[in-house]
Motif scaffolding. Structure first.
Motif, PDB file in Angstrom:
ATOM      1  N   UNK A  73      -9.464  -8.979  -4.311  1.00 36.99           N
ATOM      2  CA  UNK A  73      -8.855  -9.698  -3.182  1.00 36.99           C
ATOM      3  C   UNK A  73      -9.431  -9.173  -1.873  1.00 36.99           C
ATOM      4  N   UNK A  74      -9.907 -10.083  -1.031  1.00 35.32           N
ATOM      5  CA  UNK A  74     -10.427  -9.710   0.286  1.00 35.32           C
ATOM      6  C   UNK A  74      -9.294  -9.712   1.295  1.00 35.32           C
ATOM      7  N   UNK A  75      -9.142  -8.608   1.995  1.00 33.46           N
ATOM      8  CA  UNK A  75      -8.154  -8.497   3.055  1.00 33.46           C
ATOM      9  C   UNK A  75      -8.816  -7.927   4.284  1.00 33.46           C
ATOM     10  N   UNK A  76      -8.003  -7.456   5.197  1.00 34.09           N
ATOM     11  CA  UNK A  76      -8.537  -6.845   6.406  1.00 34.09           C
ATOM     12  C   UNK A  76      -7.968  -5.444   6.520  1.00 34.09           C
ATOM     13  N   UNK A  77      -8.851  -4.468   6.564  1.00 36.20           N
ATOM     14  CA  UNK A  77      -8.457  -3.072   6.710  1.00 36.20           C
ATOM     15  C   UNK A  77      -8.953  -2.600   8.064  1.00 36.20           C
ATOM     16  N   UNK A  78      -8.067  -1.959   8.800  1.00 35.79           N
ATOM     17  CA  UNK A  78      -8.402  -1.498  10.148  1.00 35.79           C
ATOM     18  C   UNK A  78      -9.607  -0.571  10.119  1.00 35.79           C
ATOM     19  N   UNK A  79     -10.394  -0.632  11.173  1.00 33.83           N
ATOM     20  CA  UNK A  79     -11.570   0.235  11.297  1.00 33.83           C
ATOM     21  C   UNK A  79     -11.169   1.700  11.217  1.00 33.83           C
ATOM     22  N   UNK A  80      -9.958   2.036  11.631  1.00 28.48           N
ATOM     23  CA  UNK A  80      -9.461   3.412  11.596  1.00 28.48           C
ATOM     24  C   UNK A  80      -9.018   3.827  10.195  1.00 28.48           C
ATOM     25  N   UNK A  81      -9.063   2.902   9.240  1.00 31.93           N
ATOM     26  CA  UNK A  81      -8.772   3.143   7.832  1.00 31.93           C
ATOM     27  C   UNK A  81      -7.347   3.648   7.591  1.00 31.93           C
ATOM     28  N   UNK A  82      -6.402   3.209   8.435  1.00 26.40           N
ATOM     29  CA  UNK A  82      -5.017   3.609   8.264  1.00 26.40           C
ATOM     30  C   UNK A  82      -4.040   2.446   8.443  1.00 26.40           C
ATOM     31  N   UNK A  83      -4.552   1.239   8.384  1.00 25.88           N
ATOM     32  CA  UNK A  83      -3.714   0.054   8.541  1.00 25.88           C
ATOM     33  C   UNK A  83      -4.474  -1.134   7.972  1.00 25.88           C
ATOM     34  N   UNK A  84      -3.800  -2.256   7.820  1.00 20.95           N
ATOM     35  CA  UNK A  84      -4.464  -3.437   7.304  1.00 20.95           C
ATOM     36  C   UNK A  84      -3.561  -4.645   7.307  1.00 20.95           C
ATOM     37  N   UNK A  85      -4.138  -5.763   6.934  1.00 23.70           N
ATOM     38  CA  UNK A  85      -3.410  -7.025   6.809  1.00 23.70           C
ATOM     39  C   UNK A  85      -3.552  -7.478   5.360  1.00 23.70           C
ATOM     40  N   UNK A  86      -2.448  -7.450   4.640  1.00 26.26           N
ATOM     41  CA  UNK A  86      -2.452  -7.813   3.226  1.00 26.26           C
ATOM     42  C   UNK A  86      -2.716  -9.309   3.073  1.00 26.26           C
ATOM     43  N   UNK A  87      -3.676  -9.687   2.228  1.00 24.83           N
ATOM     44  CA  UNK A  87      -3.961 -11.116   2.042  1.00 24.83           C
ATOM     45  C   UNK A  87      -2.850 -11.838   1.279  1.00 24.83           C
ATOM     46  N   UNK A  88      -1.911 -11.087   0.741  1.00 24.98           N
ATOM     47  CA  UNK A  88      -0.806 -11.689  -0.004  1.00 24.98           C
ATOM     48  C   UNK A  88       0.408 -11.931   0.887  1.00 24.98           C
ATOM     49  N   UNK A  89       0.334 -11.528   2.156  1.00 23.29           N
ATOM     50  CA  UNK A  89       1.393 -11.784   3.129  1.00 23.29           C
ATOM     51  C   UNK A  89       1.150 -13.156   3.737  1.00 23.29           C
ATOM     52  N   UNK A  90       2.137 -14.011   3.674  1.00 22.58           N
ATOM     53  CA  UNK A  90       1.978 -15.365   4.189  1.00 22.58           C
ATOM     54  C   UNK A  90       3.271 -15.827   4.822  1.00 22.58           C
ATOM     55  N   UNK A  91       3.133 -16.638   5.849  1.00 19.90           N
ATOM     56  CA  UNK A  91       4.321 -17.181   6.502  1.00 19.90           C
ATOM     57  C   UNK A  91       4.758 -18.508   5.886  1.00 19.90           C
TER      58      UNK A  91
END
Length: 155
Positions: A73-91
């Motif tokens: 699964x492709x998601x977004x992980x912060x450049x600082x490697x301590x946060x991200x946006x889960x691709x399974x989170x949806x509104x």
């Protein structure tokens, strides 16, 4: 320059980054004494072998096995490697709301390494050194994000 800055600049290709959130980490964990405290957890930058061992000790799973599952699964992980946006989170409309039908979506842990430029492989690898980052979310899902070093500077 910090170890993280050196890693993100491609100067620590033999090291790995292991981030563990406060919610996942015990207050008295040994990792707190060897890592760098962040707002939401502890980040460790260690040589590859030590980092993989620390990851296994901290999560109970092998780093490369975890990476293989997260690659699905492709998601977004912060450049600082301590946060991200889960691709399974949806509104519900396909957009990210930071919280999905199964509840909160926050980082439990991240494992990352960098791979040297390799023009023979092509793709991203021909463009420069590549960061591979893998995250595990509080929803139980895992995801990945990779980028060419330098492409995300100034985020």
């Amino acid at each position: 320059m910090s170890k993280l800055d050196e890693f993100l600049a491609g100067e620590r290709l033999d090291d790995v980054v292991f981030y563990v959130s406060d919610a996942y980490l015990d207050d008295d964990s040994r990792l707190r004494s060897v890592g760098t405290e962040t707002d939401g957890g502890v980040r460790l930058i260690l040589d590859g072998e030590t980092g993989r061992s620390a990851f296994q000790a901290g999560t109970g799973m092998g780093a490369m096995e975890f990476a293989k599952t997260a690659m699905g699964a492709d998601g977004e992980i912060a450049r600082t490697l301590d946060d991200g946006v889960c691709p399974f989170a949806s509104d519900g409309d396909g957009g990210d709301a930071g919280e999905g039908p199964d509840g909160d979506h926050g980082i439990r842990f991240v494992f990352a390494f960098a791979e040297a430029q390799n023009e023979e492989v092509g793709g991203l690898y021909a463009e420069g050194d590549v960061v591979h980052a893998y995250a595990h979310c509080t929803c139980g899902e895992s995801y990945s994000h990779k980028w060419v070093i330098g492409d995300r500077d100034g985020e």
